[in-house]
Design an enzyme around this catalytic site. Structure first.
Site, mmCIF file in Angstrom:
data_model
loop_
_atom_site.group_PDB
_atom_site.id
_atom_site.type_symbol
_atom_site.label_atom_id
_atom_site.label_comp_id
_atom_site.label_asym_id
_atom_site.label_seq_id
_atom_site.Cartn_x
_atom_site.Cartn_y
_atom_site.Cartn_z
ATOM 1 N N THR A 168 98.535 70.255 59.926
ATOM 2 C CA THR A 168 98.211 70.321 61.353
ATOM 3 C C THR A 168 98.214 68.940 61.990
ATOM 4 O O THR A 168 97.963 67.927 61.311
ATOM 5 C CB THR A 168 96.827 70.964 61.547
ATOM 6 O OG1 THR A 168 96.416 70.844 62.923
ATOM 7 C CG2 THR A 168 95.772 70.276 60.689
ATOM 8 N N ASP A 169 98.458 68.900 63.299
ATOM 9 C CA ASP A 169 98.380 67.633 64.027
ATOM 10 C C ASP A 169 96.958 67.082 64.067
ATOM 11 O O ASP A 169 96.748 65.886 64.307
ATOM 12 C CB ASP A 169 98.928 67.787 65.448
ATOM 13 C CG ASP A 169 98.215 68.876 66.260
ATOM 14 O OD1 ASP A 169 97.290 69.527 65.737
ATOM 15 O OD2 ASP A 169 98.615 69.090 67.426
ATOM 16 N N GLU A 170 95.982 67.924 63.806
ATOM 17 C CA GLU A 170 94.581 67.498 63.903
ATOM 18 C C GLU A 170 94.188 66.483 62.833
ATOM 19 O O GLU A 170 93.141 65.840 62.948
ATOM 20 C CB GLU A 170 93.650 68.705 63.865
ATOM 21 C CG GLU A 170 93.777 69.597 65.087
ATOM 22 C CD GLU A 170 92.648 70.591 65.214
ATOM 23 O OE1 GLU A 170 91.489 70.222 64.937
ATOM 24 O OE2 GLU A 170 92.911 71.747 65.594
ATOM 25 N N TYR A 192 87.467 71.224 59.675
ATOM 26 C CA TYR A 192 88.765 71.851 59.423
ATOM 27 C C TYR A 192 89.836 70.800 59.192
ATOM 28 O O TYR A 192 90.565 70.819 58.192
ATOM 29 C CB TYR A 192 89.160 72.750 60.596
ATOM 30 C CG TYR A 192 90.635 73.037 60.660
ATOM 31 C CD1 TYR A 192 91.258 73.779 59.649
ATOM 32 C CD2 TYR A 192 91.424 72.550 61.710
ATOM 33 C CE1 TYR A 192 92.627 74.023 59.685
ATOM 34 C CE2 TYR A 192 92.789 72.790 61.752
ATOM 35 C CZ TYR A 192 93.393 73.523 60.742
ATOM 36 O OH TYR A 192 94.744 73.756 60.778
#
Length: 366
Positions: A168-170, A192
């Site tokens: 994910t980009d997160e 997360y």
């Protein structure tokens, strides 16, 4: 050829996303056939029921319907956010096999690789709901980190030809102005994202130590049919000010991105899958309200908005550079207005594909 798709916390091997059949997006079937012929005998899919069933189900349906000589194996834990209705269209096909299981069960995963002789793994499986990660941090760590370690270890032992980990980009953390490329440091700010970043480290270590052919992808927010509606006839809950912005990719575009990585992605590399389309949370909420409720004024629209306490951390933006995957020939194609229209139409007909779906709509804190 066998393709195994894991829907919950498991493995995933070819791809999985959205609604329609691959032929619709790849008119040249001979070209697509060449892509998968180059991938090996068996492709294994894993996706998290809460996150990837949206992505995986579209790819699964496409492969099952268009490639009858490939055995597609779908492994799913069937967690709270799973719905097999998304796959009913292919449930009785001879080249499709569903297995319920958990990637955190190391004995089960090892047996699975030994039995199915998997060649390619595309691993979507994860706990992904950021709100829940604040109150279930240990569960997210167990599933996303330990489960991934179990999976990549078993895949390495089975000498899988390619292992694609969907991240994910997160993992980059937030940024107001600087765009992240694949070499940017990981600075996650929520449980997360932290668990996904840690899982990346385990996956990448198998390349560094064994030259095991892993590829990591980091994508922007994916929207479209089949997604569990965690994020319906209720007010739109907006965390804090709602000024946070997000980049949105339609599911079929993401499917094409994974196809590109499967065909051309180099072992040991990371690929951002991003888009320049960006919208604030409050702007998104108002647009959805207008489209769904057909409101005529700002005051009428505000009746459907509910501002709630913000998360402990809530990154403002996740701007990414995607030139690396552009160099492989992929770019997003579906415009926002077209994609969101298709998405709303699908949910009007299929919202109750999940049991007790209303419980998914509670904002943080739970």
């Amino acid at each position: 050829m066998h393709v195994c798709i894991f829907s919950v916390v498991v493995l995933f091997s070819v791809i999985s996303e959205k609604i329609k059949v691959i032929c619709e997006y790849f008119p040249n079937i001979q070209q697509l056939r060449k892509i998968f012929k180059s991938l090996g005998k068996l492709t294994f899919f894993t996706n998290n029921v809460c996150f990837s069933l949206n992505s995986a189900s579209h790819m699964v349906v496409s492969l099952v319907e268009d490639y009858p000589n490939y055995m597609i194996i779908n492994l799913d834990k069937l967690d709270y956010c799973a719905s097999l209705k998304n796959l009913e269209i292919i449930s009785n096909k001879q080249n499709y096999k569903f297995i319920q299981g958990d990637i955190c069960d190391s004995h089960f995963v090892k047996q699975l690789f030994e039995t199915e002789k998997i060649d390619i793994v595309l691993h979507f499986a994860a706990q992904t709901h950021v709100d829940l990660s604040f109150v279930r941090a240990f569960e997210f760590t167990y599933v996303n980190v330990y489960g991934t370690h179990v999976l990549v270890s078993a895949a390495h032992e089975a000498r899988v030809e390619k292992f694609i980990y969907v991240s994910t980009d997160e993992v980059y953390g937030g940024s107001l102005d600087k765009e992240f490329d694949e070499s940017s440091p990981k600075q996650p700010t929520n449980p997360y994202a932290s668990s996904k970043a840690a899982a990346e480290c385990f996956v990448q270590s198998y390349w560094e130590r064994y030259k095991f052919p892993v590829v990591i992808t980091r994508s922007s927010n994916v929207y479209g049919p089949h997604q569990y509606p965690e994020k319906h006839n209720r007010k739109c809950c907006i965390h804090g000010s709602g000024l946070q912005t997000r980049n949105f990719l339609y599911a079929t575009d993401v499917v094409e991105a994974f196809l590109t990585v499967l065909k051309k992605g180099k072992p040991g590399e990371i690929y951002n899958i991003g888009t320049n389309f960006e919208m604030s949370v409050v702007q998104l909420a108002k647009e959805l309200i207008q489209l769904i409720k057909e409101t005529n004024s700002e005051s009428e629209m505000e009746n459907w908005v509910d501002y709630v306490n913000d998360r402990p951390t809530n990154d403002m933006r996740y701007p990414m550079k995607s030139e690396k995957i552009h160099g492989l020939g992929w770019r997003p194609k579906v415009p926002w207005k077209e994609g969101i229209k298709k998405t709303i139409e699908w949910y009007r007909e299929n919202f109750h594909n999940w049991k007790n779906v209303e419980k998914a709509l509670e904002p943080f804190p739970v």
